[in-house]
Design a protein around this motif. Structure first.
Motif: not given
Lengths: 448, 529
Positions: A219, B426-427, B432, B360-361, B364, A215, A110, B429, B367-368
Motif C-alpha cells: 500500500g 481510507f488508509w 473503509r 471497501e474495494n 480503495k 499486502r 494489493s 480499514k 484512495l488509489v
C-alpha cells in the motif's frame, strides 16, 4: 399505484450455516500437504538443479565485462559522452525492468491476484536487482559529478550563468541531487527486500499472515514507488536536457518500466519452461494473461507517448518543442522516431491482439524480447541525441555513427544485470511454495 | 463444511490459545462485519451473503422492480423531478433570452457550463471502468455494482450532453457541431478538440448504452417471464390506487403485469435463455468490453485536450490526459458509492448482495485514484516551477494557491481538501469498512471533483496575460438552478431505474455464487465432516 400482494422482497434469512471466516491451523496445514502433493509441485519441477545456472551466468559476466571494457576503450576512442550515453541506455532499461517488476509485485499483492502466485517469484527476482541497478547508477553519478557534467550538462561549469539553470538551481544542484539519489536507493532497497524476503520466508514457514504483511507494505510502497520513479525519471532522463520539462515524464518512464518488466519475466519463464521446469505450474493460461499485460502496457505506453508528443506538437511552444526537434531531426532520428511509432506500438499491438500469439510460449517470448528491444530503442531515442548538441553538434555522426560503441555500451549493463538475474533465479524455488492463493494459480484458466 | 463459533474463538482467546489483535502478519482473523470481511488470505470472501440461493437472488432483485415502491421513493422522486423541471425551465429561459443570463463575461467565457459538462462526463467513467475493465480483469466483485454503475453512466452522459448544446448561444445552430454537409459549405474545424469532443462523447454514449442494454436483456427477460407467469396463474393484481381513509379504488387500466409482460417483452428482444443465446451473449459482452476499454481512457483524454492543446497557463500541461482519466474514475466511484450506500440501507436485502467488502474495494479505488490525482496536482505544481516559465508558475501560485492574491484560493483549497486530503482516511480499514463514513467521503469527493473543473477552467481564464483583461466570474441564479436542475435530472432518471429495471445484474451475480460452480471440491471442505 398499489398492489395488495405481500412484498416479495422481505425474504426472511433462513437458518443456514455461517460461512467459514478462516482456516484453522490444522485445515491450513492440510491444504499445504495437499498442495505439496500436487504433481506440479515436484521438487525438480520447481527448482533448478544445483549449478544449472553457472554456465549462463558465467557467460553473461564475461560478456558484460568484455562489453564494459570495450565501452571504456570507446570512451577514449570516440568520446566519453558517447560511451556514457550508450551505457546509460542499457542501464536505464535495467532500472526500468527492475522498477516495473517491483511495481507489479506490489500490485499483485494489493489486488489479491490469485493467478499470479506461480509467476510472482520471477517478478520478485527481477525486482531484487534494484540494488544492483543502484550501484551501477552510482557509477554513472560519480562519473557525471567528478567529470563536471558529461551528459547532465547542468553539472558543468560552462552552464553556470544560464538563466534557466539559475532558476532551476534549487532543484538542480549537486547536494540535493545526491540526497535524492540516496533516497531512491534506500526506498528501492527497502521495498524490494521486504517483498523478496517475506516471500522467501513464507516458503519456509508457510505463514499465511506473511501475505498480509506484503499486502500491507504494498500500500504505502506503491505511493513511494510512484514518487521515486517519477523523480528518478526527472533526474536521469528529463534533466539530460535541463531546459526541457513535461509533467508526463514520470508516467512515460513508468510505462516503459511496466512493459519491460512483464516482458523480461515472460522471457525468464519461457527459458525455464524450455529447461523442462514449471510444468503445470506456469501454463499457457499464465502466458496468455502475461501476454495481455504486455499488450495493455504497449497500448499504455503509446497512449502516454502520444499524449505527450501531441500536446507539445499542438501547442507548438519553442521551449517544449526543442526537445522533439532534436529527436525528429537529422542523423536518422526521424527514422528512429517512426520506428518507435510503428515498431513500439502499431506492429506489436496488431500482433498481440491475436489470442494464439499470447498462448504459444515461443511466440510470446519472441514478442517479449522484441518489446525489450523496443524499450532500448526508446531509451536510445531519449538519451542519444543529447550527446551531440550545442558545441558538439558539428561532430554528430548520426544514429549509426560509432554503432559498435553503442552496442557495447548497451550490452554491458544488460549483461551484468542478467548475470545477477540468472543467479537470483537459480537461488530460490521457481515459484512461491506456500502462497495462500497458490491453489488458484495452479488451477488457473482463462475463458475457454 | 465447518464453522467456528465466535464464542469458541473468544474462549480460546481468553485461555491464551489465540492471539488477541488481528494485526497484519497474523495468520487468521475473525470474521468481521457482515461476514464479507474475511481476513484469511487463503479464503475468498463470499460475494453474496446469507448464503442466498439463486432463486432468492431472483426474488430479491425482481422484487425491487415488482413491489410497490416504498414511501421514500415517492418523496425522493417528487423532489428530484421538481428540481429537474426547474432546471429544464432554466434551459428554456436561457434559450429564449440568450447566454447572457449566465454570469459569463468577456474574460471568463467558460465557467459553470463547461465545469458541469466535464463534471458529469467524468462521473460516467466509473460505470464503464466497472463494466469493461474490471470485466477484462475478471474482478468478480464487480457483478454487484456494474448494472447500477452503468445506468449511472448513461444518466451522467445525458446530463453532460446538455451543457455543450446550450452553451453555444444560438441553440438552433447546435447542429453545426456535427460535420453535416450544408448549402453554405460551412464545416466545423476538424483540428479543434471541441469537435473531437462531439465524436468522443457521442461514441461513448452509444457504446455505453449498448453495453448497458445488452447486459440487461437476460434480466429483463426474467422480469417478463415472471409477469407472464403471474398472468397465466391468475394471481396478477389490478391497478389499485389508495385513497385517504384506507379505501382502495381500482383504476380502469390494464394490469401492471400485462404492461410488464408487454414492455419487458419488447425490451428483451425475444430472449429465450437458450444456450445458443447465452453463447452469443457472452461473446458480445466480451467484444463490447474490449471496445469500451479504450473509451474509458479516450473520452476524458479528449475532454482534457479541450484545455491542454491551448497555450493558456494552467491548461497546457502534458500530464492532463491520464490525470483527467484518473479524476473521472475517482469522481465516478464516489458517485456510485453516494448512490448505492443509501440504497443499501433503504431497500430490503440489498446488503446481502452489496457487501461491506464491495464498499471497501471501491473505497480503495477512491484512495488509489485520489492519490493519482494528487500526484498530478503536485507534478503540475512542481513542473510549473521547474519549467521556470513565469506565467505558468503564477497561474498556479498566484491565481490558485496563495490566499493573499488569488481570489479563487478558496476553490483551490476546497479541491485539495476534498480530493487529496479527505480520501486519506481510507488508509484505515475501520473507515473503509464503515459505509456511512465512506458515504461522507464520497460526498466530499464529488464536491471536490466539481471544484477541480471549476478551478481549472475559471482560474486560468480570469487572469489573462494583460492585467487589463482580468475579470471575475460570479454565477447568476440561472447558473445555479441549471446545475441543480442537471442533478435533478440525474437523480430522477436513477430513481426510475431503481424502480423499473433490474438494479443488479442477476445473471452475472449468480455466476459468481458458489452454487454456480459445477465442481465444488474446495480442497479443505468436506474432510472435516
Amino acid at each position: 399505484m398499489s398492489q395488495t400482494q405481500a412484498p416479495a422482497t422481505s425474504i426472511p434469512i433462513p437458518e443456514r450455516e455461517t460461512p467459514r471466516a478462516y482456516l484453522t491451523e490444522a485445515q491450513w496445514r492440510k491444504r499445504l500437504d495437499k498442495l505439496a502433493a500436487h504433481p506440479a509441485m515436484r521438487h525438480d519441477n520447481i527448482h533448478l538443479p544445483e549449478g544449472a545456472t553457472t554456465k549462463l551466468s558465467g557467460l553473461l559476466l564475461i560478456a558484460g565485462a568484455a562489453a564494459l571494457v570495450i565501452t571504456i576503450l570507446g570512451a577514449f576512442a570516440i568520446n566519453a559522452r558517447h560511451a556514457l550515453a550508450a551505457f546509460e541506455v542499457g542501464l536505464f532499461t535495467c532500472v526500468a525492468m527492475s522498477l516495473g517488476a517491483l511495481f507489479l509485485t506490489m500490485v499483485f499483492h494489493s489486488l489479491n491476484a490469485g493467478w499470479t502466485s506461480t509467476v510472482r517469484r520471477q517478478f520478485e527476482n527481477v525486482a531484487s536487482l534494484l540494488p544492483v541497478c543502484w550501484v551501477m547508477l552510482l557509477g554513472v553519478v560519480l562519473i557525471e559529478v567528478l567529470g563536471g557534467g558529461i551528459l547532465l550538462t547542468w553539472l558543468s561549469e560552462e552552464m553556470a550563468g544560464d538563466h534557466l539553470l539559475e532558476q532551476k538551481s534549487p532543484f538542480l544542484n549537486v547536494g540535493f541531487f545526491g540526497v535524492r539519489f540516496l533516497i531512491y536507493g534506500l526506498v528501492w532497497l527497502v521495498l524490494s527486500q521486504i517483498m523478496v524476503r517475506t516471500s522467501l520466508k513464507q516458503d519456509e514457514t508457510g505463514q499465511r499472515g506473511l501475505t498480509r504483511v506484503m499486502r500491507f507494505n504494498s500500500g504505502w510502497g506503491l505511493l513511494v514507488f510512484a514518487l521515486t520513479t517519477a523523480f528518478f525519471a526527472f533526474d536521469f532522463l528529463m534533466a539530460l536536457d535541463f531546459r526541457f520539462f513535461s509533467t508526463m515524464w514520470g508516467v512515460y518512464f513508468f510505462a516503459s518500466a511496466a512493459l519491460a518488466s512483464v516482458s523480461v519475466v515472460v522471457l525468464v519463464l519461457a527459458v525455464l519452461k524450455g529447461m523442462g521446469r514449471l510444468t503445470g505450474a506456469v501454463t499457457e493460461e499464465h502466458f496468455h494473461d502475461l501476454g495481455k499485460l504486455i499488450l495493455s502496457f504497449t497500448v499504455f505506453w503509446a497512449y502516454i507517448a502520444f499524449s505527450q508528443y501531441f500536446l507539445i506538437w499542438y501547442s507548438n511552444i519553442p521551449e517544449e518543442t526543442a526537445w522533439y526537434v532534436y529527436r525528429t531531426g537529422e542523423g536518422g532520428y526521424k527514422a528512429l522516431f517512426l520506428v518507435l511509432a510503428f515498431g513500439h506500438f502499431v506492429a506489436p499491438f496488431c500482433i498481440l491482439l491475436f489470442r494464439k500469439v499470447k498462448r504459444i510460449t515461443g511466440l510470446l517470448a519472441f514478442m517479449a524480447a522484441y518489446m525489450i528491444a523496443m524499450t532500448v530503442a526508446d531509451m536510445i531515442w531519449i538519451v542519444r541525441p543529447m550527446v551531440y548538441v550545442g558545441e558538439h553538434a558539428s561532430e554528430n555522426p548520426g544514429v549509426w555513427g560509432g554503432i559498435w560503441l553503442d552496442a557495447a555500451g548497451i550490452v554491458a549493463p544488460l549483461c551484468i544485470w542478467g548475470f545477477f538475474l540468472v543467479r537470483a533465479v537459480g537461488a530460490s524455488p521457481l515459484i512461491p511454495l506456500k502462497d495462500p492463493m497458490l491453489h488458484e494459480a495452479l488451477a488457473h484458466k482463462n475463458y475457454v | 463444511m465447518s464453522s467456528i463459533h465466535p464464542d469458541k474463538v473468544t474462549a480460546e482467546r481468553l485461555a491464551g490459545l489465540r492471539e488477541a489483535a488481528h494485526t497484519p502478519g497474523r495468520d487468521e482473523g475473525p470474521s468481521l462485519g457482515d461476514g464479507s470481511l474475511v481476513e484469511d488470505p487463503a479464503i475468498r470472501p463470499p460475494l453474496v451473503l446469507s448464503q442466498r440461493t439463486h432463486s432468492e437472488v431472483t426474488q430479491i432483485v425482481c422484487g425491487y422492480a415488482e413491489d410497490p415502491p416504498p414511501k421514500w421513493w415517492f418523496i425522493a422522486i417528487t423532489i428530484s423531478s421538481t428540481v429537474a423541471a426547474v432546471g429544464t425551465g432554466m434551459i428554456l429561459y436561457l434559450i429564449i433570452t440568450g447566454v447572457g443570463v449566465w454570469g459569463l463575461n468577456n474574460q471568463v467565457d467558460w465557467a459553470w457550463d463547461i465545469t458541469n459538462f466535464v463534471f458529469w462526463i467524468g462521473i460516467g467513467h466509473a460505470g464503464t471502468l466497472i463494466s469493461a475493465i474490471l470485466c477484462l480483469l475478471k474482478q468478480r466483485w464487480r457483478t454487484a455494482v456494474n448494472r447500477s454503475a452503468e445506468a449511472m453512466t448513461i444518466f451522467a452522459v445525458i446530463c453532460a450532453g446538455i451543457f455543450p448544446g446550450i452553451h453555444v448561444g444560438r441553440v438552433w445552430f447546435a447542429w453545426m457541431l456535427f460535420p453535416i454537409p450544408n448549402s453554405n459549405g460551412i464545416w466545423p474545424n476538424f483540428r479543434s478538440p471541441l469537435l473531437w469532443d462531439v465524436f468522443a462523447v457521442s461514441t461513448y454514449a452509444t457504446v455505453s448504452l449498448l453495453f448497458w442494454y445488452m447486459g440487461m436483456i437476460p434480466d429483463v427477460a426474467t422480469l417478463r417471464d415472471r409477469a407472464d407467469r403471474r398472468l397465466r396463474l391468475g394471481v396478477s393484481k389490478p391497478f389499485m390506487v389508495a385513497l385517504p381513509g384506507g379505501r382502495e379504488v381500482q383504476l380502469p387500466l390494464p394490469k401492471p403485469d400485462t404492461l410488464r409482460a408487454y414492455i419487458y417483452g419488447l425490451m428483451s428482444l425475444g430472449w429465450r435463455f437458450s444456450s445458443r443465446h447465452w453463447h452469443r451473449y457472452e461473446a458480445a459482452y466480451l467484444v463490447l468490453a474490449g471496445i469500451s476499454t479504450p473509451l474509458v481512457l479516450s473520452v476524458h483524454s479528449i475532454v482534457s485536450f479541450d484545455f491542454a492543446t491551448s497555450i493558456l497557463p494552467g491548461w497546457h500541461t502534458t500530464i492532463v490526459p491520464p490525470y483527467f482519466v484518473a479524476g473521472a474514475i475517482f469522481g465516478g466511484f464516489a458517485m456510485v458509492l453516494f448512490l448505492l450506500i443509501p440504497l443499501r440501507a433503504l431497500l430490503p436485502n440489498f446488503k446481502d448482495l452489496l457487501t461491506i467488502r464491495h464498499i471497501e474495494n471501491m473505497a480503495k479505488i477512491i484512495l488509489v485514484t485520489g492519490m493519482m490525482v494528487g500526484f498530478a496536482y503536485s507534478m503540475e505544481f512542481f513542473i510549473a516551477w521547474y519549467s521556470a516559465n513565469k506565467f505558468e508558475f503564477e497561474a498556479f501560485a498566484n491565481n490558485r494557491v496563495n490566499p493573499r492574491v488569488a481570489p479563487y484560493w478558496w476553490a483551490y483549497w476546497t479541491m485539495i481538501g476534498c480530493n487529496v486530503l479527505s480520501p486519506q482516511v481510507f488508509w484505515f480499514k475501520k473507515v473503509r469498512q464503515n459505509p456511512w463514513a465512506v458515504w461522507v467521503v464520497a460526498i466530499f469527493v464529488t464536491v471536490g471533483m466539481w471544484f477541480e473543473r471549476f478551478v481549472i477552467i475559471v482560474t486560468s481564464l480570469h487572469r489573462a496575460f494583460l492585467p487589463g483583461e482580468w475579470g471575475m466570474f460570479y454565477p447568476t441564479w440561472v447558473d445555479i438552478l441549471t446545475f441543480a436542475g442537471s442533478c435533478g435530472i440525474f437523480l430522477t432518471l436513477f430513481l426510475l431505474f431503481v424502480k423499473f429495471l433490474p438494479v443488479f445484474a442477476m445473471a452475472e451475480l449468480k455466476a459468481v455464487m458458489p452454487d454456480a460452480d459445477p465442481h465444488p471440491h474446495d480442497d479443505d471442505h468436506g474432510e472435516d465432516h
